[in-house]
Design an enzyme around this catalytic site. Structure first.
Site, mmCIF file in Angstrom:
data_model
loop_
_atom_site.group_PDB
_atom_site.id
_atom_site.type_symbol
_atom_site.label_atom_id
_atom_site.label_comp_id
_atom_site.label_asym_id
_atom_site.label_seq_id
_atom_site.Cartn_x
_atom_site.Cartn_y
_atom_site.Cartn_z
ATOM 1 N N CYS A 123 0.804 -1.238 0.000
ATOM 2 C CA CYS A 123 0.000 0.000 0.000
ATOM 3 C C CYS A 123 0.834 1.282 0.000
ATOM 4 C CB CYS A 123 -0.945 0.016 1.197
ATOM 5 S SG CYS A 123 -1.570 -1.591 1.698
ATOM 6 N N GLN A 170 1.146 -10.903 -3.514
ATOM 7 C CA GLN A 170 -0.252 -10.484 -3.437
ATOM 8 C C GLN A 170 -0.705 -9.906 -4.776
ATOM 9 O OE1 GLN A 170 -0.113 -7.697 -0.077
ATOM 10 N NE2 GLN A 170 -1.531 -9.047 0.989
ATOM 11 N N ASP A 172 -2.363 -7.273 -5.588
ATOM 12 C CA ASP A 172 -2.766 -6.064 -4.877
ATOM 13 C C ASP A 172 -3.209 -4.980 -5.849
ATOM 14 O OD1 ASP A 172 -3.156 -5.135 -2.363
ATOM 15 O OD2 ASP A 172 -1.046 -5.076 -1.812
ATOM 16 N N HIS A 174 -5.102 -0.782 -5.776
ATOM 17 C CA HIS A 174 -5.670 0.327 -5.010
ATOM 18 C C HIS A 174 -6.398 1.273 -5.949
ATOM 19 C CE1 HIS A 174 -2.522 -1.194 -2.283
ATOM 20 N NE2 HIS A 174 -3.405 -0.875 -1.357
ATOM 21 N N LYS A 254 -15.375 -3.171 5.108
ATOM 22 C CA LYS A 254 -14.784 -4.066 4.111
ATOM 23 C C LYS A 254 -15.750 -5.173 3.715
ATOM 24 C CE LYS A 254 -12.552 -7.132 7.497
ATOM 25 N NZ LYS A 254 -11.338 -7.905 7.805
ATOM 26 N N HIS A 300 -8.566 -0.509 -0.916
ATOM 27 C CA HIS A 300 -7.650 -1.639 -1.096
ATOM 28 C C HIS A 300 -8.482 -2.808 -1.641
ATOM 29 C CE1 HIS A 300 -4.679 0.034 1.907
ATOM 30 N NE2 HIS A 300 -5.790 0.542 2.395
#
Length: 426
Positions: A123, A170, A172, A174, A254, A300
């Protein structure tokens, strides 16, 4: 000396037999054993626990997973990133990880009188990319994604195959957006998540929505707005879900999604989290229509969770019997005798030239070659004898459909391509 004894009780013999069958199936599908039998991956004691070595066949499957993931993300408006594996420790102080997550981080490294840290998360890096220039409200939404390898300290006793490791990648991403864009962005993530999971054969999910805990950052109004946006996106998607009141992270509400495998087991993979904390800690802003500085919303999200864990789930879901499009070796070409070896090599070269993963095995009697191919769970076997060489054909045997008869090589290639494109077997 005490010994722990486990026992189970069942209402009838049918339930007991179902349970015993489940236990046997779980043992048969154990990804650690299958990974060794099919030579997919290993964890080497010489290198250390929880560090995964992807062998050639496992690496091919990983490449297919990554390639599928990247194509779908690019088609849905994400920009790809690659960021460093280490950073100055100060970055993790700003993010709060050194205050709240230090026990899961490796020790720092002293480099030229400065402290550096292996990254436990991606992040902060994505935020630094965002901060490289001033943004206008017209730029939103901004979507960035990375297959980023992270490192987390886990006690050796808690490590478990691919499911609990110390270094993992990950998937990932954003999203930086405006408050009134939250619902549409969440809905877009739900659609993307479903598209990717369906590619790999997962169509049954358990969905949970977690709301504000007792201790949280951000005011009530933004929490309410974000939580309503998550609920509206789920309702709009038509997915049933359970609400975990107070189960959200301190930095935002979340959505967690668990996939169900062939045995009905549920695996936590996908997560979507709204974050009010990191934008504040890193003081990220944008310029609104009135030329005032405002703080964007940060989301996220991960679909597969980690490639290592998802690969372990895939292995157990299919018991190592991957579908044709995903199998590391799609075709094994088998000569009846070594007299046909040259033609077999030519067939394999033509298959590879057409993007089909093929190999030639020889040096044993044909029944043993077939048996070994089946033990390696190769989807297709192309048997070549004197007649096939003469006619420029192959005799095809499928793990899923049995004998498919004799085919011209071009026809064989065409059928494989069609099956892979449609995610079907041959």
């Amino acid at each position: 000396m005490l010994q722990r004894i486990y026992g189970t009780a069942w209402e009838n013999e049918e339930q007991l037999m179902a349970y015993l069958h489940f236990k046997e199936e779980a043992k048969r599908r154990d990804h650690r054993r299958i990974g060794q039998d099919l030579d997919l991956f290993s964890i080497q004691d010489e290198a250390g626990g929880g560090l995964v070595f992807w062998h050639p066949k496992g690496a091919i499957v990983r490449h297919i997973i990554e390639d599928t993931w990247k194509k779908i993300h690019i088609n849905r408006g994400y920009d790809m990133l690659y960021t460093p594996h280490v950073a100055k420790a100060d970055l993790w102080k700003i993010s709060g990880h050194l205050d709240f997550y230090k026990e899961n981080m490796f020790d720092q490294m002293d480099i030229e009188d400065e402290q550096y840290q292996l990254r436990p998360m991606n992040c902060p890096y994505h935020i630094l990319v965002y901060k490289r220039k001033l943004h206008s409200y017209r730029d939103f939404p901004i979507r960035v994604a990375e297959l980023g390898t992270v490192y987390r300290y886990e006690l050796s006793g808690s490590l478990h195959g691919l499911f609990r490791v110390r270094g993992f990648t990950q998937d990932d991403a954003h999203i930086f957006c405006l408050e009134d864009q939250i619902k549409d962005e969440i809905r877009g993530v739900l659609d993307l998540t479903e598209e990717i999971l369906l590619q790999f054969g997962f169509s049954r999910y358990e969905v949970n929505l977690s709301t504000r805990p007792e201790k949280a950052v951000g005011d009530d109004e933004i929490w309410e707005k974000a939580t309503c946006a998550l609920k509206d996106a789920l309702d709009d998607k038509g997915w049933s879900y359970q609400v975990d009141e107070g189960g959200g992270a301190f930095y935002g509400p979340k959505i967690d999604l668990k996939i169900e495998d062939a045995l009905g087991r549920k695996w936590q993979c996908s997560t979507i989290q709204v974050d009010f904390n990191l934008p504040q800690r890193f003081d990220i802003t944008y310029v609104d229509a009135d030329q005032e500085r405002k703080r964007p919303i940060m989301i996220h999200r991960a679909v597969l969770g980690s490639l290592e864990r998802f690969f372990g789930v895939l292995i157990e879901h299919y018991a190592g019997d991957f579908p044709l499009w995903l199998s590391p070796v799609q075709v094994r070409v088998l000569p009846v005798t070594d007299t046909q070896l040259e033609y077999c090599n030519n067939v394999a070269r033509e298959l590879k030239r057409n993007g089909i993963r093929a190999e030639v095995w020889h040096g044993e009697r044909l029944p043993k070659l077939i048996r070994n191919a089946e033990k390696q769970k190769t989807p297709l076997m192309a048997v070549v004898g004197a007649k096939e060489v003469e006619m420029q054909t192959v005799t095809v045997r499928s793990r899923f459909s049995g004998e498919l008869g004799t085919l011209e090589v071009d026809s064989f290639i065409s059928r494989i391509k069609d099956a892979c494109e449609n995610r079907t077997s041959l």
